[in-house]
Design a protein around this motif. Sequence first.
Motif, PDB file in Angstrom:
ATOM      1  N   PRO A  67      15.162 -24.900  13.050  1.00  0.00           N
ATOM      2  CA  PRO A  67      16.526 -24.375  12.887  1.00  0.00           C
ATOM      3  C   PRO A  67      17.051 -24.645  11.478  1.00  0.00           C
ATOM      4  O   PRO A  67      16.517 -25.486  10.744  1.00  0.00           O
ATOM      5  CB  PRO A  67      17.337 -25.158  13.931  1.00  0.00           C
ATOM      6  CG  PRO A  67      16.327 -25.709  14.878  1.00  0.00           C
ATOM      7  CD  PRO A  67      15.096 -25.939  14.073  1.00  0.00           C
ATOM      8  N   GLN A  68      18.114 -23.918  11.107  1.00  0.00           N
ATOM      9  CA  GLN A  68      18.741 -24.154   9.816  1.00  0.00           C
ATOM     10  C   GLN A  68      19.298 -25.574   9.755  1.00  0.00           C
ATOM     11  O   GLN A  68      19.630 -26.179  10.764  1.00  0.00           O
ATOM     12  CB  GLN A  68      19.882 -23.164   9.595  1.00  0.00           C
ATOM     13  CG  GLN A  68      19.442 -21.708   9.532  1.00  0.00           C
ATOM     14  CD  GLN A  68      20.625 -20.792   9.305  1.00  0.00           C
ATOM     15  OE1 GLN A  68      21.552 -21.127   8.581  1.00  0.00           O
ATOM     16  NE2 GLN A  68      20.589 -19.625   9.927  1.00  0.00           N
ATOM     17  N   GLY A  69      19.410 -26.095   8.550  1.00  0.00           N
ATOM     18  CA  GLY A  69      19.947 -27.436   8.390  1.00  0.00           C
ATOM     19  C   GLY A  69      18.897 -28.484   8.669  1.00  0.00           C
ATOM     20  O   GLY A  69      17.699 -28.288   8.432  1.00  0.00           O
ATOM     21  N   ASN A  70      19.345 -29.593   9.212  1.00  0.00           N
ATOM     22  CA  ASN A  70      18.450 -30.732   9.442  1.00  0.00           C
ATOM     23  C   ASN A  70      18.116 -30.924  10.913  1.00  0.00           C
ATOM     24  O   ASN A  70      17.791 -32.033  11.337  1.00  0.00           O
ATOM     25  CB  ASN A  70      19.090 -32.012   8.879  1.00  0.00           C
ATOM     26  CG  ASN A  70      19.319 -31.933   7.382  1.00  0.00           C
ATOM     27  OD1 ASN A  70      18.459 -31.452   6.647  1.00  0.00           O
ATOM     28  ND2 ASN A  70      20.479 -32.410   6.932  1.00  0.00           N
ATOM     29  N   GLY A  71      18.245 -29.852  11.701  1.00  0.00           N
ATOM     30  CA  GLY A  71      17.953 -29.961  13.125  1.00  0.00           C
ATOM     31  C   GLY A  71      16.490 -30.261  13.401  1.00  0.00           C
ATOM     32  O   GLY A  71      15.600 -29.950  12.597  1.00  0.00           O
ATOM     33  N   ALA A  72      16.242 -30.881  14.560  1.00  0.00           N
ATOM     34  CA  ALA A  72      14.863 -31.209  14.944  1.00  0.00           C
ATOM     35  C   ALA A  72      14.081 -29.932  15.217  1.00  0.00           C
ATOM     36  O   ALA A  72      14.643 -28.929  15.675  1.00  0.00           O
ATOM     37  CB  ALA A  72      14.887 -32.098  16.186  1.00  0.00           C
ATOM     38  N   PRO A  73      12.763 -29.934  14.947  1.00  0.00           N
ATOM     39  CA  PRO A  73      11.934 -28.758  15.235  1.00  0.00           C
ATOM     40  C   PRO A  73      12.006 -28.388  16.718  1.00  0.00           C
ATOM     41  O   PRO A  73      12.122 -29.259  17.588  1.00  0.00           O
ATOM     42  CB  PRO A  73      10.528 -29.208  14.841  1.00  0.00           C
ATOM     43  CG  PRO A  73      10.746 -30.328  13.871  1.00  0.00           C
ATOM     44  CD  PRO A  73      11.989 -31.025  14.337  1.00  0.00           C
ATOM     45  N   GLN A  74      11.933 -27.106  16.992  1.00  0.00           N
ATOM     46  CA  GLN A  74      11.988 -26.609  18.356  1.00  0.00           C
ATOM     47  C   GLN A  74      10.867 -25.592  18.575  1.00  0.00           C
ATOM     48  O   GLN A  74      10.020 -25.378  17.706  1.00  0.00           O
ATOM     49  CB  GLN A  74      13.351 -25.957  18.631  1.00  0.00           C
ATOM     50  CG  GLN A  74      14.535 -26.889  18.515  1.00  0.00           C
ATOM     51  CD  GLN A  74      15.838 -26.224  18.912  1.00  0.00           C
ATOM     52  OE1 GLN A  74      15.861 -25.323  19.758  1.00  0.00           O
ATOM     53  NE2 GLN A  74      16.935 -26.652  18.314  1.00  0.00           N
ATOM     54  N   GLU A  99      35.398 -19.788  14.636  1.00  0.00           N
ATOM     55  CA  GLU A  99      34.768 -20.900  13.936  1.00  0.00           C
ATOM     56  C   GLU A  99      34.248 -20.495  12.565  1.00  0.00           C
ATOM     57  O   GLU A  99      33.830 -19.351  12.343  1.00  0.00           O
ATOM     58  CB  GLU A  99      33.616 -21.467  14.764  1.00  0.00           C
ATOM     59  CG  GLU A  99      34.057 -22.078  16.082  1.00  0.00           C
ATOM     60  CD  GLU A  99      32.919 -22.652  16.888  1.00  0.00           C
ATOM     61  OE1 GLU A  99      33.183 -23.283  17.918  1.00  0.00           O
ATOM     62  OE2 GLU A  99      31.741 -22.464  16.495  1.00  0.00           O
ATOM     63  N   MET A 100      34.216 -21.489  11.654  1.00  0.00           N
ATOM     64  CA  MET A 100      33.611 -21.329  10.340  1.00  0.00           C
ATOM     65  C   MET A 100      32.642 -22.486  10.129  1.00  0.00           C
ATOM     66  O   MET A 100      32.998 -23.650  10.344  1.00  0.00           O
ATOM     67  CB  MET A 100      34.679 -21.324   9.238  1.00  0.00           C
ATOM     68  CG  MET A 100      34.104 -21.143   7.828  1.00  0.00           C
ATOM     69  SD  MET A 100      35.377 -21.236   6.540  1.00  0.00           S
ATOM     70  CE  MET A 100      36.280 -19.713   6.856  1.00  0.00           C
ATOM     71  N   TRP A 101      31.418 -22.152   9.731  1.00  0.00           N
ATOM     72  CA  TRP A 101      30.388 -23.165   9.528  1.00  0.00           C
ATOM     73  C   TRP A 101      29.886 -23.117   8.092  1.00  0.00           C
ATOM     74  O   TRP A 101      29.854 -22.056   7.463  1.00  0.00           O
ATOM     75  CB  TRP A 101      29.212 -22.932  10.481  1.00  0.00           C
ATOM     76  CG  TRP A 101      29.531 -23.255  11.912  1.00  0.00           C
ATOM     77  CD1 TRP A 101      30.309 -22.544  12.773  1.00  0.00           C
ATOM     78  CD2 TRP A 101      29.074 -24.392  12.649  1.00  0.00           C
ATOM     79  NE1 TRP A 101      30.376 -23.153  13.996  1.00  0.00           N
ATOM     80  CE2 TRP A 101      29.622 -24.297  13.955  1.00  0.00           C
ATOM     81  CE3 TRP A 101      28.263 -25.477  12.341  1.00  0.00           C
ATOM     82  CZ2 TRP A 101      29.376 -25.240  14.939  1.00  0.00           C
ATOM     83  CZ3 TRP A 101      28.004 -26.422  13.321  1.00  0.00           C
ATOM     84  CH2 TRP A 101      28.564 -26.310  14.605  1.00  0.00           C
ATOM     85  N   ASN A 102      29.482 -24.292   7.571  1.00  0.00           N
ATOM     86  CA  ASN A 102      28.826 -24.373   6.276  1.00  0.00           C
ATOM     87  C   ASN A 102      27.708 -25.416   6.367  1.00  0.00           C
ATOM     88  O   ASN A 102      27.384 -25.879   7.474  1.00  0.00           O
ATOM     89  CB  ASN A 102      29.831 -24.699   5.168  1.00  0.00           C
ATOM     90  CG  ASN A 102      30.630 -25.962   5.463  1.00  0.00           C
ATOM     91  OD1 ASN A 102      30.125 -26.902   6.064  1.00  0.00           O
ATOM     92  ND2 ASN A 102      31.891 -25.979   5.047  1.00  0.00           N
ATOM     93  N   LYS A 103      27.154 -25.800   5.245  1.00  0.00           N
ATOM     94  CA  LYS A 103      26.034 -26.748   5.268  1.00  0.00           C
ATOM     95  C   LYS A 103      26.449 -28.100   5.856  1.00  0.00           C
ATOM     96  O   LYS A 103      25.600 -28.845   6.346  1.00  0.00           O
ATOM     97  CB  LYS A 103      25.487 -26.934   3.856  1.00  0.00           C
ATOM     98  CG  LYS A 103      24.790 -25.687   3.301  1.00  0.00           C
ATOM     99  CD  LYS A 103      24.217 -25.954   1.920  1.00  0.00           C
ATOM    100  CE  LYS A 103      23.501 -24.721   1.398  1.00  0.00           C
ATOM    101  NZ  LYS A 103      22.925 -24.950   0.031  1.00  0.00           N
ATOM    102  N   GLY A 104      27.714 -28.413   5.788  1.00  0.00           N
ATOM    103  CA  GLY A 104      28.187 -29.686   6.327  1.00  0.00           C
ATOM    104  C   GLY A 104      28.538 -29.635   7.797  1.00  0.00           C
ATOM    105  O   GLY A 104      29.000 -30.629   8.355  1.00  0.00           O
ATOM    106  N   GLY A 105      28.348 -28.478   8.424  1.00  0.00           N
ATOM    107  CA  GLY A 105      28.670 -28.341   9.840  1.00  0.00           C
ATOM    108  C   GLY A 105      29.865 -27.435  10.059  1.00  0.00           C
ATOM    109  O   GLY A 105      30.172 -26.567   9.230  1.00  0.00           O
TER     110      GLY A 105
END
Length: 354
Positions: A67-74, A99-105
């Motif tokens: 997933p995008q970001g630092n999420g665990a592999p799936q 909602e609005m999301w960016n690299k910080g969540g």
Amino acid sequence: MGGRIITNQRQARELGRLRTGWSVPNPDPNKRPRPVKSKTWVISSHAEHYVEKAAELYGGKVERWQPQGNGAPQFRVITEAQQLDAVLPGGDPLSQYNEMWNKGGCSRRCDGETEQLSRRPCLCIAEFGEDWYLLRQNAYKKDKVCAATSRLNVVLLDMPDMGVWRAETHSFYASNELAGTVDMVLSGTGGKGLVPVTLRIEPRTRVAGGQTKHFPVVVVEVRGVTPRQALSGPLPTAVALDPGADVARVAIEAPRPDYIADAEGALTSDDVRDVWRKARAAGHVSKEGDDELSQKLLAVAARKDAESKDDSNVGSDDESGPDEEGIWDGEVVEEDAERRTWPTAAAPGSGARR
């Protein structure tokens, strides 16, 4: 768009996600990944065996996915299915926010009036006015405003384990339709019981400003039951799990009331006749009243009449007569034998309505 508040804190475990697309890296490392729309459902989970079962049921090839970001592999599978049969769990299965999301969540989460993180009035309205959501159609401005975010929990009955799968969409059009369908169902069920549904990815076309746009919309359809059934209260579990089953068979399998016990506990013969009417409405006695249960209920009603007559004779040796105003305390009237049968309103085959 308002946020939906769930008061019951007990929740089923989330097993994975149901998506309508994925993303690919952008050639420009300074820009966000590019979204790819899918015509079929994409199913992802941390558990490989869940995704393997999804591929078996809906087609596609299992692959590892980051997933995008630092999420665990799936693991995920791009299925061949444009629709999934599922059931809505009890409670309110739909959550909606802008909602609005960016690299910080998540940087904004708004219910349409109040931005939940800052507790300030809606920031998009303050900056861009009531039609702020139209900016999402402009590729250069879409990141400046929130996206309508809908999350719907469903149960996939043929998947492993007990839990829910979360379908998520950022479509403005889907958000209104999902809320309308779910709210209508909840108005009938009160959030109790299961509701059979089909999740479908429906292609849509919109022409505005001289441009034609094609986009997918997540649609929820009530499956296998009529609107009357869905709105009349919680469905029997057997119907929700197998809406194509013979309704008559399900009714036969349902627990049958003990009508004789109800009749024995009644105070009067009229109450016994009410028990017979209840049995008739449920289809447990014949309309003609010539079945065994009807005859037993008739016998109980006759006994209640006899007991009532015996009780009326108690104390008959006491002094009786009118009082000083000439009013009699009561009068005992002998019943005819013909009245020892069902009254007109409950007479088998009369068609009378109480």
